[in-house]
Each structure stands twice: as structure tokens, then as C-alpha cells.
Scaffold this active site. Structure first.
Site, PDB file in Angstrom:
ATOM      1  N   GLU A  78      -5.079 -19.178   8.384  1.00 12.58           N
ATOM      2  CA  GLU A  78      -5.102 -19.475   6.878  1.00 12.58           C
ATOM      3  C   GLU A  78      -4.126 -18.707   6.255  1.00 12.58           C
ATOM      4  O   GLU A  78      -3.654 -17.576   6.742  1.00 12.58           O
ATOM      5  CB  GLU A  78      -6.440 -19.015   6.382  1.00 12.58           C
ATOM      6  CG  GLU A  78      -7.621 -19.735   6.933  1.00 12.58           C
ATOM      7  CD  GLU A  78      -8.928 -18.819   6.615  1.00 12.58           C
ATOM      8  OE1 GLU A  78      -9.077 -18.153   5.784  1.00 12.58           O
ATOM      9  OE2 GLU A  78      -9.737 -19.121   7.560  1.00 12.58           O
ATOM     10  N   LYS A  85      -3.223 -15.559   3.394  1.00 12.14           N
ATOM     11  CA  LYS A  85      -3.733 -14.141   2.953  1.00 12.14           C
ATOM     12  C   LYS A  85      -3.648 -14.412   1.503  1.00 12.14           C
ATOM     13  O   LYS A  85      -2.514 -14.334   1.018  1.00 12.14           O
ATOM     14  CB  LYS A  85      -3.324 -13.194   3.751  1.00 12.14           C
ATOM     15  CG  LYS A  85      -3.800 -11.937   3.275  1.00 12.14           C
ATOM     16  CD  LYS A  85      -3.299 -10.917   4.510  1.00 12.14           C
ATOM     17  CE  LYS A  85      -4.262  -9.741   4.005  1.00 12.14           C
ATOM     18  NZ  LYS A  85      -4.464  -8.979   2.675  1.00 12.14           N
ATOM     19  N   ASP A 136      -3.609 -13.513  -2.173  1.00 11.08           N
ATOM     20  CA  ASP A 136      -3.456 -12.046  -2.944  1.00 11.08           C
ATOM     21  C   ASP A 136      -3.910 -12.059  -4.282  1.00 11.08           C
ATOM     22  O   ASP A 136      -3.489 -12.337  -4.965  1.00 11.08           O
ATOM     23  CB  ASP A 136      -1.811 -11.936  -2.938  1.00 11.08           C
ATOM     24  CG  ASP A 136      -1.192 -10.384  -3.177  1.00 11.08           C
ATOM     25  OD1 ASP A 136      -2.281  -9.558  -3.041  1.00 11.08           O
ATOM     26  OD2 ASP A 136      -0.277 -10.246  -3.279  1.00 11.08           O
ATOM     27  N   TYR A 187     -12.857 -17.846   1.989  1.00 10.71           N
ATOM     28  CA  TYR A 187     -12.544 -17.646   3.441  1.00 10.71           C
ATOM     29  C   TYR A 187     -13.515 -17.457   4.491  1.00 10.71           C
ATOM     30  O   TYR A 187     -13.064 -17.382   5.783  1.00 10.71           O
ATOM     31  CB  TYR A 187     -11.333 -16.672   3.581  1.00 10.71           C
ATOM     32  CG  TYR A 187     -11.294 -15.269   2.652  1.00 10.71           C
ATOM     33  CD1 TYR A 187     -12.352 -14.517   3.489  1.00 10.71           C
ATOM     34  CD2 TYR A 187     -10.640 -14.827   1.582  1.00 10.71           C
ATOM     35  CE1 TYR A 187     -12.674 -12.973   2.953  1.00 10.71           C
ATOM     36  CE2 TYR A 187     -10.955 -13.639   1.374  1.00 10.71           C
ATOM     37  CZ  TYR A 187     -12.208 -12.820   1.795  1.00 10.71           C
ATOM     38  OH  TYR A 187     -12.059 -11.491   1.220  1.00 10.71           O
ATOM     39  N   LYS A 235       1.213  -9.806   7.997  1.00 10.06           N
ATOM     40  CA  LYS A 235       1.893  -9.565   6.360  1.00 10.06           C
ATOM     41  C   LYS A 235       3.465  -9.863   6.641  1.00 10.06           C
ATOM     42  O   LYS A 235       4.109  -9.627   7.190  1.00 10.06           O
ATOM     43  CB  LYS A 235       1.835  -8.047   6.102  1.00 10.06           C
ATOM     44  CG  LYS A 235       0.506  -7.410   6.109  1.00 10.06           C
ATOM     45  CD  LYS A 235      -0.143  -7.758   4.694  1.00 10.06           C
ATOM     46  CE  LYS A 235       0.046  -7.002   3.705  1.00 10.06           C
ATOM     47  NZ  LYS A 235      -0.797  -6.204   2.866  1.00 10.06           N
ATOM     48  N   CYS A 266      20.852  15.223 -21.004  1.00 14.85           N
ATOM     49  CA  CYS A 266      20.079  14.056 -21.298  1.00 14.85           C
ATOM     50  C   CYS A 266      20.939  13.005 -22.095  1.00 14.85           C
ATOM     51  O   CYS A 266      21.580  13.542 -23.075  1.00 14.85           O
ATOM     52  CB  CYS A 266      18.808  14.717 -22.021  1.00 14.85           C
ATOM     53  SG  CYS A 266      18.048  13.088 -22.930  1.00 14.85           S
ATOM     54  N   CYS A 296      19.463  13.176 -26.020  1.00 17.64           N
ATOM     55  CA  CYS A 296      19.439  14.218 -27.022  1.00 17.64           C
ATOM     56  C   CYS A 296      20.462  15.323 -26.405  1.00 17.64           C
ATOM     57  O   CYS A 296      20.552  16.392 -27.136  1.00 17.64           O
ATOM     58  CB  CYS A 296      18.003  14.995 -26.916  1.00 17.64           C
ATOM     59  SG  CYS A 296      17.571  15.883 -25.630  1.00 17.64           S
ATOM     60  N   CYS A 353      14.236  16.158 -18.605  1.00 20.68           N
ATOM     61  CA  CYS A 353      14.770  16.616 -19.845  1.00 20.68           C
ATOM     62  C   CYS A 353      13.769  17.480 -20.423  1.00 20.68           C
ATOM     63  O   CYS A 353      12.687  17.012 -20.726  1.00 20.68           O
ATOM     64  CB  CYS A 353      15.304  15.481 -20.816  1.00 20.68           C
ATOM     65  SG  CYS A 353      15.343  16.354 -22.799  1.00 20.68           S
ATOM     66  N   CYS A 373      13.341  15.162 -27.998  1.00 23.57           N
ATOM     67  CA  CYS A 373      13.977  14.104 -27.551  1.00 23.57           C
ATOM     68  C   CYS A 373      13.174  12.807 -27.910  1.00 23.57           C
ATOM     69  O   CYS A 373      11.915  12.619 -27.574  1.00 23.57           O
ATOM     70  CB  CYS A 373      13.947  14.421 -26.044  1.00 23.57           C
ATOM     71  SG  CYS A 373      14.939  13.008 -25.027  1.00 23.57           S
TER      72      CYS A 373
HETATM   73  S1  IVH Z   1     -10.869 -12.944   6.232  1.00 21.53           S
HETATM   74  C1  IVH Z   1     -13.772  -9.093   7.597  1.00 21.53           C
HETATM   75  N1  IVH Z   1      -9.361 -14.344   5.123  1.00 21.53           N
HETATM   76  O1  IVH Z   1      -7.575  -9.541   2.702  1.00 21.53           O
HETATM   77  C2  IVH Z   1     -12.950  -9.337   6.778  1.00 21.53           C
HETATM   78  N2  IVH Z   1      -9.547 -12.509   4.141  1.00 21.53           N
HETATM   79  O2  IVH Z   1      -6.696  -7.144   4.148  1.00 21.53           O
HETATM   80  C3  IVH Z   1     -12.557 -10.673   7.018  1.00 21.53           C
HETATM   81  N3  IVH Z   1      -7.986 -11.865   2.553  1.00 21.53           N
HETATM   82  O3  IVH Z   1     -10.722  -8.076   3.011  1.00 21.53           O
HETATM   83  C4  IVH Z   1     -11.509 -11.268   5.716  1.00 21.53           C
HETATM   84  N4  IVH Z   1      -7.035 -13.935   2.196  1.00 21.53           N
HETATM   85  O4  IVH Z   1     -10.034  -9.534   0.874  1.00 21.53           O
HETATM   86  C5  IVH Z   1      -9.786 -13.036   5.262  1.00 21.53           C
HETATM   87  N5  IVH Z   1      -7.748 -16.048   4.298  1.00 21.53           N
HETATM   88  C6  IVH Z   1      -8.224 -14.663   4.468  1.00 21.53           C
HETATM   89  C7  IVH Z   1      -7.879 -13.979   3.237  1.00 21.53           C
HETATM   90  C8  IVH Z   1      -8.545 -12.350   3.285  1.00 21.53           C
HETATM   91  C9  IVH Z   1      -7.137 -12.618   1.784  1.00 21.53           C
HETATM   92  C10 IVH Z   1      -8.232 -10.491   2.007  1.00 21.53           C
HETATM   93  C11 IVH Z   1      -9.751 -10.063   1.891  1.00 21.53           C
HETATM   94  C12 IVH Z   1      -9.664  -9.045   3.182  1.00 21.53           C
HETATM   95  C13 IVH Z   1      -8.411  -8.509   2.969  1.00 21.53           C
HETATM   96  C14 IVH Z   1      -7.972  -7.656   4.335  1.00 21.53           C
END
Ligand code: IVH
Length: 674
Positions: free
Chosen positions: A114, A116, A118, A225, A312, A406, A409, A424, A430
């Protein structure tokens, strides 16, 4: 309207609105005009007001927000909210795969991949098909109850459909999609506020708003998730996600089942290339063992499950020419070099400027004008320079000579030992420092005088009416009315009668702002919100604080030696003391008003360490203070007791034993207070 009729109509309206909402937010289908929809909704709102006994806690009217949350209630998570271990290369993902294979010893299994997302993690509990409670991650063990805010997010079902489990929790990320985030930032800029650095911070700030009506305006979204519960029948994570779609959740279309490392690698490579086309931010992918029955068997490490891992993405990086370097002077006098770049496209925007951090950074990297530099976008709004392409350097290029005066000033810059940049020292003469200090003083987290924005402050400064925070409290309405300045786009703007009233009112109101925020507002170098809070709690009033020495200051939690020195210097400057006298006279709060519960711990000082059952960490500290005790961060011979929770730090334990300081647990501590 008759009661029975009202009940019937509320039911009818609820079903209709739920249906239209579902089609609109889940299937992108508009079955009714906005106007007609609003009519139905307002009819339901007024009926619920008149007949509250028939208003459901999961009524679609909750989508637009209701009551104000003064304080978010703390809730202990039924299942702790864990994090994931991170990997940064496919090799590490392969190691993860080998570990799993070894642990499962030949048992068949598959993976799901999946994105991740943000955003901000939340856990939402459903009981009997109704949204019951939504809680933030907090410290992983307990978080804030943000149920009312979560109910405003349209893709989160309030009532489930189909064959859902009776009692379960869905975990996911609240996200701020790019389109909504960009609109939101445009709005902030138009209001004279700084734009937010990234959608995650903006989502997090939104969920902490006290007024759900405001949250409803933000167009947040939710990506779930996984599910947790005692009796979930479906034994594959992938199938659970698809099944949940039938209950009313929006299943992210990007999820995929993978059988082996090649499939995973393909998923990673695909999304690394295409992630900029997604409507929301992602910072990696998450790989999970698909068979939920194996999760228990694989177990956990200290902080994260063994059955999942995050990969990541590397930050996007481009190369461009450094044309020149400007220098900015911050509110504390810090000089920040800023690169002017040949404009370049990076992560969805055109980049023209990037931060160069400080003098050391330029010197260490040997960055020169005319160089081709590598630029990345981190979590901040301003991109960073992360390297120099020395192979592409002009033959006659010269090392960069850093400024010694600076740029505003002309004062000779200074550099303290151990610091990586110059500043400064002319803090009272300033201009950017003076205006910066005023802006900080009126800012929301400080005195919150929101009727005097940056433009008005600059004007008041220029006209010589306000040069220091204390000058603000000498203003009067007559002086303000009619003041004129060139606003945005050079349009002439002036303060009207009403505007002046608002300013005077906000100034008056700011006199109620508690001591810890006044302290933060003073803008002492290195003293942030948390530091100010800790100082206020420890010293209780400005006189005790201003007369303290660096030794005592460094005893306060979160105050290091360097900060202790700057605090000490701050209070040894006559100009600052004069400001404090004037602000005191104006009526600002310079002492803590705390409800003291008892004097049982008077004269005693405590160090707390570890995790407690009855209290959160901040909770126990507050409790100590309410009974007259003091909380200090490090153990010394003067410490009266160490209160030890689970997982107390071994260093602290050693030190306490060495100095013979009594170590007590929380029960013993509670006995002392009773
Ligand atoms: S599964 C036991 N799936 O990323 C934790 N987490 O750095 C299982 N997150 O704590 C988490 N997308 O807040 C999971 N597809 C995804 C995610 C996801 C973002 C976050 C989540 C997690 C953190 C870990």
C-alpha cells in the site's frame, strides 16, 4: 410539527442526505443540486434543534460541525498505536522478506503493498455499525478524543452498511489532499498568515481545531489501512480492505496483493515514478504480510510489528545554478543565507530560492556563486541545498566570502562558540529584529493579538508609534483611527473606527493571557512554547525567574546549559527589565495562577522517570505541583525523591542509588499526597 411526524421526517431526511452524500463523496455522482441539498440539510438541522430527542449522534448534520471542544478528552487506546520500522533500500526490504520466510518456516503466505499516506494517524471505533469514537495517536498509549472533528470528514462513514463486525477499530491517516491544501494555503496568504509547510502539518493542525465547523471547511480526507477487533472473521488483510468498502469505507485503489519480492519491487518502482500524479502526499510504501492469522505468530519488536515494514522514498532531487546569495535577519538576529537559484521544477512547484542554513554549511560544502547545486524538498516549505556538483564548476570560481556586517544595520556580526552561524547583536536597533520580535509577541501562540497583523505592525513601527511590545499597551483609539498605509498591491488602507476598537479590545483581552505564554511572547532566544511552560511551572513568577542563576535554570526540565545562559543574559539586560516593568504595569500576567490542592509536598523536589499507570507523564508532574512540590529534570543531591515508573532509565537509577536518593513508585507517591 407533531412529535411523531417530526420523528418520521428526521428519519426520511437523514436517509436521503446520507444517500446523496455517499454518492457524491464515494462515487463522484451528484444526484441533486447544491441548493436543494442545502435546503434538505437546513431542514434537518432545524428539526433536530426543535426535537433533540430524535437527533442521532451520527446524523449527517454532524458533518458540518456542532459544539465547540474546549479541551480534547484523553482516551487510552484499546490497542496501542504502534509505528513501523523504516527501510530505505530494496536490499533492506529483501532482508525483511528473508526474516519473514525464516520465521514462518515454509508456511505459505503473501504480501499486500500500500502507499504510505503522509497524514495524521487516527483510530476510529465503530460499535453496532455507528461511529463511536475517534482518537489521535498521542503518545501511542493514549490520545485526544477528536470524534466531533472526525465526523466532519465526508469519506468517513458515520453509519455502516452490510455485514460489518459489531465492535472494531479502523486505523488510518487523515490527509489533506493537494488541491484542498493549496486552496487552504492561498487563503492563508490572502489573510496575511504564513502558508503551512506541508499537508501533514496542515491536517494535524486542523484536527486540533476546537471548532468542528472550521474543520468541516478544510476538505480533509481519510485513507484507512487496517482493522482491529477481537472477532474479525476475514483472515486476509487485502480481503478485509475490500470488504470494508461494502461497509461504506473508501478503499484506496492503489492497494495490491504481492506474492514475492519481485512484485514488491515492481510496486515500489511504479509508485516512486508516479507518486507526483497522486492527489495526495505519500512518503513511501507499506508492505504487510497478508494473512492476518500470521500476525500474532510473527509478533512485535519493541515498537513495531514484525509483519509489516515501511519503505521510504528518497526525496526528489534536481540540479540548478546558484546565481547569488541573500542574507535574512531573523527576530533573534540570526543571519540566514538564502540561495537565489536558476528556477527549476521540483515536486510540483517552481523553485527559485533555497535555504543555505548558516556560515558553516556554506564553508563545509564549499558552495560558490555560479556552482551547480543539488536541491531537495524536505518537510519544510523552503527547499534545501544538499550538495554541489564540483565537476561542473567554472575555472575562475572563488570560495564564497561570508559577510561580516549585518546587511540591514551594518553592525559587526558575532558568533558564539559552538554555534554554526553568525548573528547581529543589535537587537534593539535592527529593524527586522525589532519587527520580528513584535510579530512574535502578537502571534497566536504568544499574546494572540490577531487584530494587529504583520502589515499593521510594520506601519505602526514605521510611524514610530510602536517599537517595543510595551509600546503596544500605550496605544489609544484616537491615535489609531485614520492611520494609513500602502497595503497589499500598494492599495491605500486605513484603520477605521471599528478596526481601532477591535485592536484596543484584543490588547485588553491579551492581559488575561497566562504567564507561560507571556514568557514565550518575550522571545528569549531558544525558549520555545514548551520551555516557557516548564519555566513558568518551575519558577511560578517573573521575579523568581529573573533572579535565578544559570545553575538553577539548567535544573528545569528541557532547559539546557546553552538556553540557561541566554535566559540569564536576557534578564541581565536593563532594557528587557524595563520592558517587563512596563508590561507588568499594563496588567499582563507575570505569575502562575494555579489551583493548589494541598501543601503536602511543599519544599520537596521530584524527578520522574518511566511510564506510569495512573498518570500520564505530564499528569504526574502537574499533580506534584498542585500539591506544592517541584519537578526537576536531573537527579542531584538536592532531589528529595525519584518516582520510578515502568522502564525507568538505567542511568537515572544508577545515579539515584549512588546519591542515596529514595526511589518510590507511583502508589507510594500517592500515599504521600493523601
Ligand atoms: S500500517 C502497526 N499502513 O505510518 C502499525 N501505516 O510510520 C501499522 N501509515 O503508524 C501501520 N500509511 O500512522 C500502515 N498504508 C499504511 C500507512 C501507515 C501511513 C502511518 C501510520 C503508521 C506510520 C508508521
Amino acid at each position: 410539527m407533531e412529535k411523531a411526524l417530526a420523528q418520521e421526517r428526521i428519519k426520511e431526511l437523514t436517509e436521503l442526505i446520507e444517500h446523496y452524500n455517499y454518492e457524491y463523496y464515494m462515487n463522484d455522482t451528484s444526484l441533486i443540486s447544491d441548493h436543494d441539498f442545502d435546503l434538505l440539510l437546513s431542514e434537518l438541522i432545524s428539526l433536530e434543534k426543535e426535537f433533540p430527542e430524535y437527533a442521532s449522534p451520527v446524523s449527517p448534520t454532524k458533518r458540518v460541525g456542532g459544539n465547540i471542544n474546549k479541551n480534547f478528552r484523553q482516551v487510552v487506546h484499546r490497542y496501542p498505536m504502534l509505528s513501523l520500522s523504516n527501510t530505505y533500500s530494496i536490499e533492506e526490504v529483501k532482508e525483511f522478506d528473508s526474516r519473514i520466510r525464516k520465521l514462518l518456516d515454509g508456511k505459505p503466505f503473501s504480501y499486500t503493498c500500500e502507499l504510505k499516506y503522509d497524514g495524521v494517524a487516527v483510530g476510529i471505533t465503530y460499535k453496532n455499525g455507528m461511529l463511536y469514537q475517534a482518537v489521535t495517536r498521542g503518545n501511542g498509549t493514549e490520545g485526544d478524543d477528536i470524534t466531533d472533528n472526525i465526523k466532519t470528514i465526508r469519506t468517513i462513514p458515520l453509519k455502516l452498511k452490510g455485514n460489518y463486525p459489531d465492535d472494531f477499530e479502523v486505523r488510518g491517516e487523515v490527509i489533506f489532499p493537494w488541491a484542498a491544501f493549496n486552496d487552504f494555503n492561498q487563503q492563508r496568504i490572502a489573510n496575511g498568515d504564513d502558508p503551512m509547510a506541508n499537508p501533514r502539518n496542515a491536517a494535524s493542525g486542523s484536527l486540533k481545531l476546537q471548532d468542528p465547523k472550521e474543520v468541516a471547511k478544510r476538505k480533509l480526507d481519510f485513507c484507512f489501512y487496517f482493522f482491529m477487533g477481537d472477532n474479525l472473521d476475514i483472515s486476509s488483510h487485502y480481503d478485509r480492505m475490500l470488504e470494508a468498502e461494502k461497509w461504506g469505507f473508501k478503499c484506496p485503489k492503489t492497494i495490491e496483493k504481492c506474492n514475492n519480492i519481485d512484485d514488491i519491487q515492481h510496486f515500489i518502482e511504479h509508485w516512486d515514478k508516479h507518486r507526483s500524479e497522486l492527489p495526495y502526499a505519500t512518503d513511501g510504501i507499506v508492505i504487510k504480510v497478508n494473512e492476518t492469522g500470521l500476525w500474532d505468530e510473527l509478533g512485535m519488536t519493541a515498537k513495531s510489528p514484525r509483519w509489516a515494514i515501511a519503505y521510504k522514498f528518497k526525496a526528489e532531487r534536481v540540479s540548478t545554478r546558484l546565481n547569488s546569495i541573500d542574507f535574512q535577519v531573523g527576530r533573534t538576529g540570526i543571519i540566514t543565507p538564502v540561495a537565489n537559484l536558476e528556477s527549476v521544477w521540483l515536486g510540483g512547484t517552481t523553485v527559485r530560492r533555497a535555504t543555505l542554513n548558516n556560515a558553516d554549511f556554506i564553508q563545509k560544502m564549499d558552495i560558490r556563486i555560479g556552482d551547480h547545486v543539488f536541491v531537495e524538498k524536505g518537510g519544510e516549505i523552503i527547499p534545501k541545498i544538499v550538495g554541489v556538483d564540483t565537476t561542473n564548476r567554472d575555472a575562475d570560481s572563488q570560495p564564497f566570502k561570508y559577510i561580516t556586517y549585518c546587511p540591514i544595520c551594518g553592525t559587526t556580526l558575532v558568533r558564539n562558540e559552538g554555534e554554526s552561524g553568525y548573528y547581529c547583536p543589535n537587537e534593539d536597533g535592527c529593524m527586522p529584529q525589532q519587527i520580528g520580535k513584535l510579530e512574535h509577541f502578537v502571534s497566536r501562540k504568544a499574546m494572540n493579538i490577531d487584530t494587529i497583523g504583520s502589515e499593521r505592525l510594520a506601519m505602526l513601527f514605521e510611524k514610530g508609534l510602536v517599537r517595543t511590545p510595551a509600546d503596544l499597551y500605550d496605544l489609544n483609539k484616537e491615535q489609531l483611527v485614520g492611520l494609513e498605509w500602502a497595503g497589499e498591491n500598494k492599495k491605500r488602507t486605513s484603520i477605521q473606527e471599528k478596526g481601532a476598537d477591535n485592536i484596543m479590545e484584543a490588547l485588553e483581552l491579551s492581559k488575561q493571557v497566562p504567564f507561560e505564554r507571556v514568557l514565550y511572547a518575550l522571545g528569549i532566544r531558544f525558549v520555545g512554547e514548551v520551555g516557557a511552560k516548564k519555566l513558568a511551572r518551575y519558577f511560578k513568577n517573573i521575579d523568581a525567574l529573573s533572579q535565578s542563576n544559570t545553575m538553577e535554570l539548567a535544573m528545569v526540565e528541557d532547559i539546557g546549559e546553552k538556553t540557561a545562559i541566554t535566559i540569564f543574559d536576557f534578564f541581565n539586560n536593563l532594557k528587557h527589565l524595563e520592558q517587563i516593568v512596563r508590561l507588568k504595569k499594563a496588567g499582563l500576567q507575570f505569575e502562575v495562577h494555579e489551583e493548589k490542592v494541598s501543601n503536602k509536598l511543599d519544599g520537596l523536589s521530584f524527578v520522574v522517570s518511566g511510564v506510569f499507570n495512573t498518570f500520564s507523564r505530564d499528569g504526574i508532574k502537574q499533580h506534584i505541583e498542585q500539591h506544592g512540590g517541584k519537578v526537576v529534570s536531573s537527579i542531584s543531591s538536592k532531589t528529595s525523591y525519584v518516582i520510578a515508573g515502568e522502564k525507568m532509565g538505567p542511568e537515572k537509577l544508577k545515579k539515584a542509588e549512588k546519591l542515596g536518593i529514595p526511589i518510590i513508585d507511583e502508589n507510594k507517591y500517592l500515599e504521600m499526597c493523601n
